[in-house]
Design a protein around this motif. Structure first.
Motif, mmCIF file in Angstrom:
data_model
loop_
_atom_site.group_PDB
_atom_site.id
_atom_site.type_symbol
_atom_site.label_atom_id
_atom_site.label_comp_id
_atom_site.label_asym_id
_atom_site.label_seq_id
_atom_site.Cartn_x
_atom_site.Cartn_y
_atom_site.Cartn_z
ATOM 1 N N ALA A 154 0.839 -1.201 0.000
ATOM 2 C CA ALA A 154 0.000 0.000 0.000
ATOM 3 C C ALA A 154 0.873 1.250 0.000
ATOM 4 C CB ALA A 154 -0.915 -0.020 1.223
ATOM 5 N N LEU A 155 1.944 1.236 0.791
ATOM 6 C CA LEU A 155 2.823 2.412 0.882
ATOM 7 C C LEU A 155 3.580 2.634 -0.422
ATOM 8 C CD1 LEU A 155 4.074 1.883 4.539
ATOM 9 C CD2 LEU A 155 2.725 3.829 3.698
ATOM 10 N N ILE A 156 4.022 1.521 -1.046
ATOM 11 C CA ILE A 156 4.745 1.635 -2.321
ATOM 12 C C ILE A 156 3.808 2.204 -3.388
ATOM 13 C CG2 ILE A 156 5.782 0.309 -4.202
ATOM 14 C CD1 ILE A 156 6.952 -1.571 -2.000
ATOM 15 N N ASP A 157 2.580 1.655 -3.434
ATOM 16 C CA ASP A 157 1.626 2.128 -4.448
ATOM 17 C C ASP A 157 1.347 3.612 -4.287
ATOM 18 O OD1 ASP A 157 1.411 -0.220 -5.751
ATOM 19 O OD2 ASP A 157 -0.446 -0.874 -4.767
ATOM 20 N N ALA A 158 1.269 4.062 -3.024
ATOM 21 C CA ALA A 158 0.902 5.459 -2.783
ATOM 22 C C ALA A 158 2.087 6.417 -2.942
ATOM 23 C CB ALA A 158 0.301 5.599 -1.384
ATOM 24 N N TYR A 159 3.266 6.019 -2.484
ATOM 25 C CA TYR A 159 4.354 7.008 -2.319
ATOM 26 C C TYR A 159 5.672 6.672 -3.002
ATOM 27 C CZ TYR A 159 1.028 8.468 1.242
ATOM 28 O OH TYR A 159 -0.110 8.848 1.896
ATOM 29 N N ALA A 160 5.741 5.591 -3.761
ATOM 30 C CA ALA A 160 6.989 5.292 -4.453
ATOM 31 C C ALA A 160 6.802 5.512 -5.955
ATOM 32 C CB ALA A 160 7.413 3.853 -4.187
ATOM 33 N N PRO A 161 7.802 6.084 -6.665
ATOM 34 C CA PRO A 161 9.037 6.595 -6.074
ATOM 35 C C PRO A 161 8.774 7.828 -5.201
ATOM 36 C CG PRO A 161 8.935 7.099 -8.423
ATOM 37 C CD PRO A 161 7.734 6.264 -8.106
ATOM 38 N N GLY A 162 9.581 7.974 -4.140
ATOM 39 C CA GLY A 162 9.404 9.112 -3.248
ATOM 40 C C GLY A 162 10.232 8.968 -1.994
#
Ligand code: TXA
Ligand code: MG
Length: 347
Positions: free
Chosen positions: A92-100
């Motif tokens: 979920a975190l990768i989908d929302a904020y990666a790359p970042g």
């Protein structure tokens, strides 16, 4: 001793010169250490799968070997190349904020060299969002272990000039892609437990994490089952300017009184000041102004440069105001407290 002739390439992030990227990538493929820009701070990169290459990062920085490094990869698919599996909260975190500006701790699959993870069973992974970092990762085609590109203990570098000051002659190359955009490091989130735990506040706020991954634990000093600090880097001196830094709480008259008392005792006083504080503290011996209290993002961008600015000034002590601990202010205050070794002056 300067064992290296450090190569230096200037790359415009909006018009990337691929021939420079290829030269830097070739050095990385030859197991050399090369500094490069990310959207947070400059990183000091080397082939994460090669123990000697990684050792050269520790040597160049003077970094304690029990403080593990972040593995940088070019895209979401490549995360799978260094972890055992991706837990749902990490997805979920990768989908929302990666790359970042986000680093996730997951179980390592052993592809990273043992010194990258400092012997831990977990690995820290991040997909940087900077065109030059992306081009370098793609061209080198390697996962890159990369801590911040400063000498251990000093403020992280937000320009290639900072990297040069700290590491010229100690590394094979520096890729200059201009000043970094965020100014503080990535948020480090432990995804190995039931809920995400923020080990280091950074460019992605707690609110942003909670929006996609549910309630977080936010205890950077928390210990794991073996009483080891979860984020080993947290116990070391960090971000320190050469003169001692004191954080001053209280109102403007109290701040001015601190300057006066120090000066009466023969001390030369430097002040790190917001645009709002600066006109009030002109009595100081040197004032570095770095952004408005109205934008904590702006304060973050200028923070490390502000800390470094005093190293070339004749000051005995540096005073800083404090900022509200909300949004990016959490990361800003975390770094200021460490830079000050928790020295706080209260009314
Ligand atoms: O923005 C950033 O994160 C920058 C850029 C270059 O990507 N990198 C950076 O790296 O700040 P460094 O090495 O200065 O900080 C890495 C932090 C340290 O606090 C370290 O202890 C923690 O991440 N860390 C790394 N691997 C870990 C692991 N397996 N478990 C817990 N903490 C880990
Ligand atoms: Mg660092």
């Amino acid at each position: 001793m300067k064992p290296y002739q450090t190569s230096y390439w200037q790359i415009d992030p909006t018009h990337i010169d691929q021939s420079f990227v290829q030269e830097a990538a070739a050095l990385l493929q030859q197991q050399q250490v090369v500094a490069f820009p990310t959207e947070t701070v400059y990183g000091l990169g080397a082939d994460a799968t090669n123990e000697e290459a990684v050792q050269a990062i520790f040597d160049a920085k003077g970094r304690p070997s029990d403080n593990p490094l972040i593995v940088h990869v070019g895209n979401k698919e490549q995360v799978y190349e260094v972890v055992e599996s991706i837990p749902p909260m990490a997805h979920a975190l990768i989908d929302a904020y990666a790359p970042g500006p986000l680093t996730l701790i997951m179980k390592s699959n052993g592809v990273s060299a043992p010194n990258v993870t400092a012997g831990l069973s977990t690995v820290a992974v991040r997909i940087p969002d900077h065109p030059v970092a992306k081009a370098l990762l793609e061209t080198a085609n390697l996962p890159l272990a990369a801590p911040s590109a400063n000498r251990s203990g000093r403020p992280s570098p937000t320009t290639a000039q900072h990297v040069y000051e700290d590491l010229e002659g100690r590394i094979a190359g520096i890729v200059d892609g201009g000043a970094t955009g965020i100014g503080v490091e990535s948020t480090v989130v432990d995804c190995t437990g039931d809920k995400p735990i923020i080990l280091r506040p950074g460019g992605i706020t707690k609110e942003q994490i909670e929006a996609v991954a549910g309630p977080v634990g936010n205890d950077e000093s928390s210990l794991n089952a073996d009483d080891q600090p979860r984020s080993p880097g947290m116990k070391y001196t960090h971000y320190a300017p050469e003169a001692p830094l004191w954080l001053v709480e209280g109102d403007v008259p109290f701040f001015k009184a601190q300057i006066a008392v120090l000066q009466q005792n023969g001390k030369k006083v430097g002040v790190m000041a917001s645009e709002e504080l600066a006109p009030e503290v002109e009595q100081a011996d040197f004032v570095h102004v770095y952004g408005s209290r109205a934008s904590l993002n702006e304060v973050a961008v200028g923070l490390y440069n502000a800390l470094r600015s005093f190293n070339t000034k004749d000051v005995d002590v540096i005073l800083s105001e404090v900022f509200p601990e909300e949004g990016m202010g959490v990361a800003v205050m975390n770094r200021l407290r460490k830079a000050a070794s928790e020295t706080i002056v209260q009314p």
